[in-house]
Motif scaffolding. Structure first.
Motif, PDB file in Angstrom:
ATOM      1  N   LYS A 123       0.833  -1.195   0.000  1.00  0.00           N
ATOM      2  CA  LYS A 123       0.000   0.000   0.000  1.00  0.00           C
ATOM      3  C   LYS A 123       0.867   1.243   0.000  1.00  0.00           C
ATOM      4  O   LYS A 123       1.811   1.359   0.761  1.00  0.00           O
ATOM      5  CB  LYS A 123      -0.887   0.004   1.244  1.00  0.00           C
ATOM      6  CG  LYS A 123      -2.099  -0.871   1.072  1.00  0.00           C
ATOM      7  CD  LYS A 123      -3.108  -0.606   2.171  1.00  0.00           C
ATOM      8  CE  LYS A 123      -4.335  -1.471   1.942  1.00  0.00           C
ATOM      9  NZ  LYS A 123      -4.780  -2.118   3.169  1.00  0.00           N
ATOM     10  N   THR A 124       0.543   2.168  -0.856  1.00  0.00           N
ATOM     11  CA  THR A 124       1.213   3.458  -0.852  1.00  0.00           C
ATOM     12  C   THR A 124       0.498   4.340   0.167  1.00  0.00           C
ATOM     13  O   THR A 124      -0.601   4.016   0.629  1.00  0.00           O
ATOM     14  CB  THR A 124       1.126   4.112  -2.241  1.00  0.00           C
ATOM     15  OG1 THR A 124      -0.245   4.398  -2.505  1.00  0.00           O
ATOM     16  CG2 THR A 124       1.662   3.183  -3.320  1.00  0.00           C
ATOM     17  N   PRO A 125       1.102   5.480   0.528  1.00  0.00           N
ATOM     18  CA  PRO A 125       0.437   6.388   1.476  1.00  0.00           C
ATOM     19  C   PRO A 125      -0.957   6.818   1.016  1.00  0.00           C
ATOM     20  O   PRO A 125      -1.817   7.097   1.828  1.00  0.00           O
ATOM     21  CB  PRO A 125       1.402   7.572   1.547  1.00  0.00           C
ATOM     22  CG  PRO A 125       2.728   6.968   1.278  1.00  0.00           C
ATOM     23  CD  PRO A 125       2.488   5.875   0.267  1.00  0.00           C
ATOM     24  N   GLY A 126      -1.184   6.865  -0.289  1.00  0.00           N
ATOM     25  CA  GLY A 126      -2.505   7.224  -0.778  1.00  0.00           C
ATOM     26  C   GLY A 126      -3.480   6.057  -0.805  1.00  0.00           C
ATOM     27  O   GLY A 126      -4.550   6.166  -1.392  1.00  0.00           O
ATOM     28  N   LEU A 127      -3.103   4.938  -0.198  1.00  0.00           N
ATOM     29  CA  LEU A 127      -3.919   3.732  -0.079  1.00  0.00           C
ATOM     30  C   LEU A 127      -4.195   3.051  -1.409  1.00  0.00           C
ATOM     31  O   LEU A 127      -5.109   2.263  -1.543  1.00  0.00           O
ATOM     32  CB  LEU A 127      -5.252   4.021   0.628  1.00  0.00           C
ATOM     33  CG  LEU A 127      -5.127   4.320   2.118  1.00  0.00           C
ATOM     34  CD1 LEU A 127      -6.495   4.549   2.732  1.00  0.00           C
ATOM     35  CD2 LEU A 127      -4.392   3.211   2.852  1.00  0.00           C
ATOM     36  N   ARG A 128      -3.377   3.354  -2.401  1.00  0.00           N
ATOM     37  CA  ARG A 128      -3.470   2.565  -3.616  1.00  0.00           C
ATOM     38  C   ARG A 128      -2.542   1.369  -3.485  1.00  0.00           C
ATOM     39  O   ARG A 128      -1.577   1.407  -2.727  1.00  0.00           O
ATOM     40  CB  ARG A 128      -3.059   3.408  -4.825  1.00  0.00           C
ATOM     41  CG  ARG A 128      -4.179   4.323  -5.282  1.00  0.00           C
ATOM     42  CD  ARG A 128      -3.833   4.947  -6.602  1.00  0.00           C
ATOM     43  NE  ARG A 128      -2.525   5.597  -6.540  1.00  0.00           N
ATOM     44  CZ  ARG A 128      -1.846   5.996  -7.601  1.00  0.00           C
ATOM     45  NH1 ARG A 128      -2.343   5.822  -8.796  1.00  0.00           N
ATOM     46  NH2 ARG A 128      -0.682   6.592  -7.483  1.00  0.00           N
ATOM     47  N   GLU A 133       0.282  -1.040  -4.997  1.00  0.00           N
ATOM     48  CA  GLU A 133       1.323  -1.138  -6.009  1.00  0.00           C
ATOM     49  C   GLU A 133       2.041  -2.458  -5.832  1.00  0.00           C
ATOM     50  O   GLU A 133       2.050  -3.030  -4.748  1.00  0.00           O
ATOM     51  CB  GLU A 133       2.345  -0.007  -5.812  1.00  0.00           C
ATOM     52  CG  GLU A 133       1.945   1.294  -6.439  1.00  0.00           C
ATOM     53  CD  GLU A 133       3.059   2.315  -6.324  1.00  0.00           C
ATOM     54  OE1 GLU A 133       4.128   1.954  -5.784  1.00  0.00           O
ATOM     55  OE2 GLU A 133       2.854   3.449  -6.762  1.00  0.00           O
TER      56      GLU A 133
END
Ligand SMILES: [Zn+2]
Length: 63
Positions: free
Chosen positions: A23-28, A30
């Motif tokens: 999870k990236t900080p933007g909650l997407r 990857e």
């Protein structure tokens, strides 16, 4: 990179690449690349983040 197994002190290993969702900080989500280093003697496996390893190797500025 020198390797010495922290379990059995073996020096032979094999490397595999694997992908894991992170999870990236933007909650997407990857796909992150990881290297798996497996001791050929006892099977103990260490995991390294390719993102961080590759970043550390880029010490010279790029233009
Ligand atoms: Zn080992």
């Amino acid at each position: 990179m020198n390797f010495r197994c922290s379990k059995c002190d073996g020096e032979e290993y094999s490397v595999k690449t694997t992908f894991m969702a992170e999870k990236t900080p933007g909650l997407r989500l990857e796909l992150g690349t990881y290297y798996l280093k497996t001791c050929s003697n006892c099977g103990y496996t260490e995991m390294y983040s390719a993102k961080i390893l590759d970043r550390d190797e880029k010490l010279k500025p790029e233009y």
